[in-house]
Scaffold this motif. Structure first.
Motif, short mmCIF file in Angstrom:
data_model
loop_
_atom_site.label_atom_id
_atom_site.label_comp_id
_atom_site.label_asym_id
_atom_site.label_seq_id
_atom_site.Cartn_x
_atom_site.Cartn_y
_atom_site.Cartn_z
N GLU A 247 0.82 -1.21 0.00
CA GLU A 247 0.00 0.00 0.00
C GLU A 247 0.86 1.26 0.00
OE1 GLU A 247 -2.28 -0.74 3.48
OE2 GLU A 247 -3.76 -1.99 2.46
N SER A 250 2.28 1.70 -3.47
CA SER A 250 1.21 2.15 -4.37
C SER A 250 0.93 3.64 -4.20
CB SER A 250 -0.06 1.33 -4.11
OG SER A 250 -1.14 1.79 -4.89
N THR A 251 0.91 4.09 -2.96
CA THR A 251 0.65 5.51 -2.70
C THR A 251 1.76 6.40 -3.25
OG1 THR A 251 -0.62 5.05 -0.70
CG2 THR A 251 0.36 7.22 -0.87
N GLY A 279 -5.02 3.57 -1.10
CA GLY A 279 -5.67 2.43 -1.72
C GLY A 279 -6.08 2.69 -3.14
#
Length: 420
Positions: A247, A250-251, A279
């Motif tokens: 996560e 991804s951020t 998310g």
């Protein structure tokens, strides 16, 4: 541990051998490479040689102790990193004895005992983790990164990134701020990594290291035990392949690339779904980027177009071949054709430029670290990010407002003259 240090202080000259012998005793049965006297002799050598070339005139007391610890553990961990007992041994009293014996006696005498113990303990813990991480990082990185040009930049970004995250963790402890938990540490770590991968303001992190590669590398490091002991000790290590790592990557990669690490068109355009760890893979929905400026019809410079056309005409002559008087007689004609083609191309560009002059104006600030994704213009003011008293990247006000909206904890100062 402070009590144990107090019992061992003050350390008389020559006590390094005794302290090392006591530190090795608990792990003696696990050492199968060297005889114990050889192991102890090498450890004593590391502790004494680490004090050589310390700048006692210009460095402060904490800086000297930290430099000493770095010298000790840099050599010790490289020489003994294959030992199964390495994480079981406690070298704190060895470092304490080394400082007392090898540092100038008048300098040690000036330091209050409690301050000496606290400085040694802090430097020992920080340096051991940091140097162990560096050794582990280099080994693991070689399994994932094969391009030698990328390896150095990735190594530096991961090394400095963790150091900044650890500094932030200790800063929160010391300033009565809300302490970082494991999730917050990982987020700070990955944020610093991505920042350093794109620190030149031109490169994007996924051009150096894809999001998938970053995730794989971070999982291997976390699984290998590189999270700070003060955060892990109270609750234990996280599970294997911890989802928080995915996560966080991804951020932080969200504004630059998709999940596979490939460059994404208009990466800053459109609404993004907010999430505590990204998310939705990007910035909060309030941070909507401006539509990229269209490419002007005459975006290729007229002089370049003319040169290309002229070169094409001359290349045509060379492809056709020829020689002697006939070729010489045609030189002037073909040169004229080349100049005519160049003039025609320039005329076309001037016409297109006149029709779209506004579109050709730059839409980005030349010093903004966002590079091609800059949201502002050359008229924007500049903000320079700050962290623990150090200066970081420059951002135009448009990009800074967007970043600040996504992460209110960001700190910066107005910058008038460029990077400090």
């Amino acid at each position: 541990r402070s009590v144990a240090m107090a019992m061992a202080a003050p350390a008389p000259t020559g006590c390094i051998e005794q302290v090392v012998h006591e530190a090795v005793a608990p792990i003696a049965k696990m050492e199968r490479t060297w005889p114990l006297p050889k192991l102890e002799a090498h450890l004593c050598k590391y502790l004494r040689s680490a004090a050589k070339n310390l700048d006692t005139e210009n460095r402060t007391w904490p800086e000297l102790v930290n430099d000493y610890c770095d010298n000790v553990f840099c050599v010790l961990l490289q020489a003994l990193n294959d030992r199964p007992w390495l994480n079981e041994a406690d070298f704190l009293l060895c470092i304490d004895a080394g400082v007392r014996e090898t540092f100038p006696a008048d300098l040690v005498a000036e330091i209050p005992e409690q301050e000496l113990q606290q400085t040694v303990m802090r430097a020992h813990d920080r340096s051991y983790e940091e140097q162990r991480y560096i050794v582990m990082l280099w080994e693991i990185m070689g399994q994932i990164i094969t391009d030698p040009r990328s390896k150095k930049k990735v190594h530096d970004a991961f090394e400095v990134g963790r150091r900044e995250a650890v500094a932030r963790m200790y800063w929160c402890f010391e300033n009565d701020e809300e302490p970082l938990n494991l999730e917050g540490f990982v987020m700070q770590w990955v944020t610093s990594i991505v920042s350093h991968l794109s620190s030149d303001g031109v490169s994007k992190p996924d051009h150096v290291l894809s999001a998938d590669e970053a995730t794989q590398l971070l999982h291997m490091l976390v699984n290998g035990g590189t999270l700070p002991v003060p955060l892990v000790a109270p609750i234990g290590p996280p599970p294997q392949n911890w989802q928080v790592v995915d996560e966080a990557v991804s951020t932080c990669y969200g504004p630059f690339c998709n999940g596979s690490g490939r460059k994404r068109k208009n990466a800053w355009k459109g609404n993004q779904t907010p999430s505590a760890f990204g998310g939705g893979g990007g910035w909060p929905s309030a941070a909507v980027a401006a539509t990229p400026a269209p490419v002007a019809k005459g975006s290729v410079r007229a002089t370049d177009r003319g040169a290309y056309a002229g070169a094409e005409a001359m290349a045509k002559k060379q492809r056709l071949g020829g020689g002697g008087e006939g070729a010489a007689q045609d030189d002037g004609k073909e040169e004229a054709e080349a100049l005519e083609a160049a003039a025609a191309a320039e005329a076309v560009d001037e016409e297109g430029a006149a029709a779209s002059e506004d579109e050709k104006k730059p839409r980005r600030h030349p010093k903004c670290a966002s590079g091609e994704e800059c949201l502002g213009s050359p008229d924007d003011g500049l903000m320079q990010q700050t962290f623990l008293g150090t200066y970081g990247d420059l951002f135009c006000m448009s990009c800074w407002d967007m970043l600040k909206g996504a992460d209110p904890s960001l700190e910066g100062e107005p910058c008038k003259w460029g990077r400090r």
